[in-house]
Motif scaffolding. Sequence first.
Motif, short mmCIF file in Angstrom:
data_model
loop_
_atom_site.label_atom_id
_atom_site.label_comp_id
_atom_site.label_asym_id
_atom_site.label_seq_id
_atom_site.Cartn_x
_atom_site.Cartn_y
_atom_site.Cartn_z
N ALA A 35 -57.40 2.71 10.37
CA ALA A 35 -58.47 2.43 11.33
C ALA A 35 -58.24 1.12 12.07
O ALA A 35 -58.83 0.89 13.14
N GLN A 36 -57.37 0.25 11.53
CA GLN A 36 -57.12 -1.03 12.17
C GLN A 36 -56.17 -0.93 13.35
O GLN A 36 -55.99 -1.91 14.09
N ALA A 37 -55.53 0.22 13.54
CA ALA A 37 -54.51 0.35 14.59
C ALA A 37 -54.82 1.52 15.52
O ALA A 37 -53.93 2.31 15.86
N LEU A 38 -56.06 1.62 15.95
CA LEU A 38 -56.47 2.76 16.77
C LEU A 38 -56.70 2.40 18.24
O LEU A 38 -57.23 3.21 19.00
N ALA A 39 -56.28 1.21 18.65
CA ALA A 39 -56.51 0.79 20.04
C ALA A 39 -55.95 1.79 21.06
O ALA A 39 -56.65 2.14 22.02
N PRO A 40 -54.71 2.28 20.90
CA PRO A 40 -54.21 3.26 21.88
C PRO A 40 -55.03 4.55 21.90
O PRO A 40 -55.22 5.14 22.97
#
Length: 270
Positions: A35-40
């Motif tokens: 969940a910490q790497a969902l910016a894209p």
Amino acid sequence: MASKQQTVASFVETAPPGELSNVVADIKALAPSEAQALAPAYKKYNEEQYITVKLPDGNGTAILSPYNSLDNNRYFDTATETSFEVDHASQKTSNPQPHALETPHADLLRNLHKALTTTSSEHFPTSSHTITPTNTDPSTLTILLVATKFSPQNFWNARWRSTYTYNPSTTTLAGSVKVDVHYYEDGNVRMNTRKEFASREVSGGAEAVGREIAKLENKFQEDLNRGFGVLGEGCFKSLRRQLPVTRQRMEWEKFQGYRLGQDIGGGRAK
């Protein structure tokens, strides 16, 4: 095989209308690291769904899309002639700056804004639209319209997205409409449909373009309504559980305790 991060991102990218926050809450509970790497994924979702955001000064709203995207998570709004920065996770805007219209059709663009405001207010309870120079061909204009209706208390949400390209030189209009509806009371049913409109000549300026868009979309909605009627009286009706000969509903939770002849038939057991 897709990685766990790709799988989690796909949940965000395909979230039903109005339900992104619920999907994200589930992801944070089940896969906190991913969940910490969902910016894209947030960016892709916001742009593909034509998410509407409040402008930083509170003076109106703007649509997020690939058509009005700038570098570094900035977007521009032709109605207010400003650009702004977006936090895709929170859908909050900030840092407004002037953004001049870079098109030889600036007057037409402004008139299209007025025409679409009138048209959309007649056909949608709430909606947003924008008109921008087309990325790949600045001599044409891209028209976007999005309307949403969220009713979580009744277990359904829906989004309507329209995309058109208008060429002022040839006075031709082409485009498409996407409708995404999710119904989830005691089940999970989702309709995701698309209608393409072939190129057609529309002379008469901005008001004529607005009328033609309304005509195309009304026809599409009428076709949808007829299709639902056929489904309701045909396929869906045949799938419904029929009443027994007694014309009384079966209490399935008590089925194990029924004595076939006496309890169901109403007579004495043989």
